[in-house]
Design a protein around this motif. Structure first.
Motif, PDB file in Angstrom:
ATOM      1  N   GLN A  73       0.818  -1.211   0.000  1.00 16.87           N
ATOM      2  CA  GLN A  73       0.000   0.000   0.000  1.00 16.87           C
ATOM      3  C   GLN A  73       0.854   1.264   0.000  1.00 16.87           C
ATOM      4  O   GLN A  73       0.538   2.225  -0.703  1.00 16.87           O
ATOM      5  N   GLN A  74       1.920   1.255   0.787  1.00 20.28           N
ATOM      6  CA  GLN A  74       2.768   2.443   0.922  1.00 20.28           C
ATOM      7  C   GLN A  74       3.567   2.740  -0.342  1.00 20.28           C
ATOM      8  O   GLN A  74       3.646   3.882  -0.779  1.00 20.28           O
ATOM      9  N   SER A  75       4.186   1.712  -0.896  1.00 18.69           N
ATOM     10  CA  SER A  75       4.990   1.903  -2.109  1.00 18.69           C
ATOM     11  C   SER A  75       4.673   0.762  -3.077  1.00 18.69           C
ATOM     12  O   SER A  75       5.363  -0.252  -3.092  1.00 18.69           O
ATOM     13  N   PRO A  76       3.597   0.930  -3.851  1.00 19.39           N
ATOM     14  CA  PRO A  76       3.178  -0.155  -4.744  1.00 19.39           C
ATOM     15  C   PRO A  76       4.210  -0.434  -5.830  1.00 19.39           C
ATOM     16  O   PRO A  76       4.764   0.500  -6.414  1.00 19.39           O
ATOM     17  N   PRO A  77       4.465  -1.719  -6.101  1.00 15.78           N
ATOM     18  CA  PRO A  77       5.365  -2.060  -7.203  1.00 15.78           C
ATOM     19  C   PRO A  77       4.702  -1.707  -8.535  1.00 15.78           C
ATOM     20  O   PRO A  77       3.509  -1.428  -8.596  1.00 15.78           O
ATOM     21  N   GLU A  78       5.487  -1.736  -9.592  1.00 18.44           N
ATOM     22  CA  GLU A  78       4.982  -1.325 -10.905  1.00 18.44           C
ATOM     23  C   GLU A  78       3.769  -2.149 -11.340  1.00 18.44           C
ATOM     24  O   GLU A  78       2.813  -1.608 -11.892  1.00 18.44           O
ATOM     25  N   TRP A  79       3.781  -3.471 -11.096  1.00 15.78           N
ATOM     26  CA  TRP A  79       2.644  -4.296 -11.521  1.00 15.78           C
ATOM     27  C   TRP A  79       1.352  -3.877 -10.831  1.00 15.78           C
ATOM     28  O   TRP A  79       0.286  -3.882 -11.445  1.00 15.78           O
ATOM     29  N   LEU A  80       1.432  -3.476  -9.559  1.00 17.24           N
ATOM     30  CA  LEU A  80       0.248  -3.047  -8.830  1.00 17.24           C
ATOM     31  C   LEU A  80      -0.240  -1.690  -9.333  1.00 17.24           C
ATOM     32  O   LEU A  80      -1.441  -1.492  -9.549  1.00 17.24           O
TER      33      LEU A  80
END
Length: 137
Positions: free
Chosen positions: A44-51
């Motif tokens: 939630q805080q730092s979503p990866p690129e896929w998210l």
């Protein structure tokens, strides 16, 4: 001595629902294992690129599609939408809305207006009526 606490985990379906993503579109690493609360918070805080890509372009789960179209999930079902839609498909529906979407948006507007009316009525009643007194026996 108390035993070491195991971290709280959630199933992939629960995590996908909370993240607002369509689980089958997520990477297999996400789909196949449970997430700890810390891992979920990190997503939630730092979503990866896929998210970020899934949130941006979809496919989106039905509650997200309904929200983006301004209707209820039941309205989607009445309109015959049973699959996840991409952002492009949602945009196309909004640009050239079919009759069912126009009708469902009108219904949703009526529901919101009625809810606002009831809330206002209850607020007025609360101001006019004194606080209820407990029964004395």
């Amino acid at each position: 001595m108390t035993p070491a606490k195991t971290p709280q985990t959630m199933k992939p379906a629960t995590a996908a629902k909370k993240l607002g993503i369509f689980l089958p579109a997520a990477p297999s690493e996400f789909q196949e294992r449970e997430l700890t609360r810390g891992e979920f918070n990190e997503l939630q805080q730092s979503p990866p690129e896929w998210l970020a890509e899934l949130r941006r372009n979809g496919p989106h789960p039905r509650p997200v599609v309904a929200q983006k179209l301004g209707i209820s999930v039941s309205g989607l079902a009445r309109g015959g939408v049973t699959e996840a839609l991409t952002t492009a498909q949602i945009t196309a529906l909004l640009q050239d809305p079919p009759a069912w979407l126009v009708s469902e948006r009108a219904t949703q507007a009526e529901v919101r207006a009625e809810a606002a009316r009831v809330k206002e009525r209850n607020a007025q009643r609360a101001q006019q009526d004194p606080a209820p007194q407990p029964d004395k026996k």
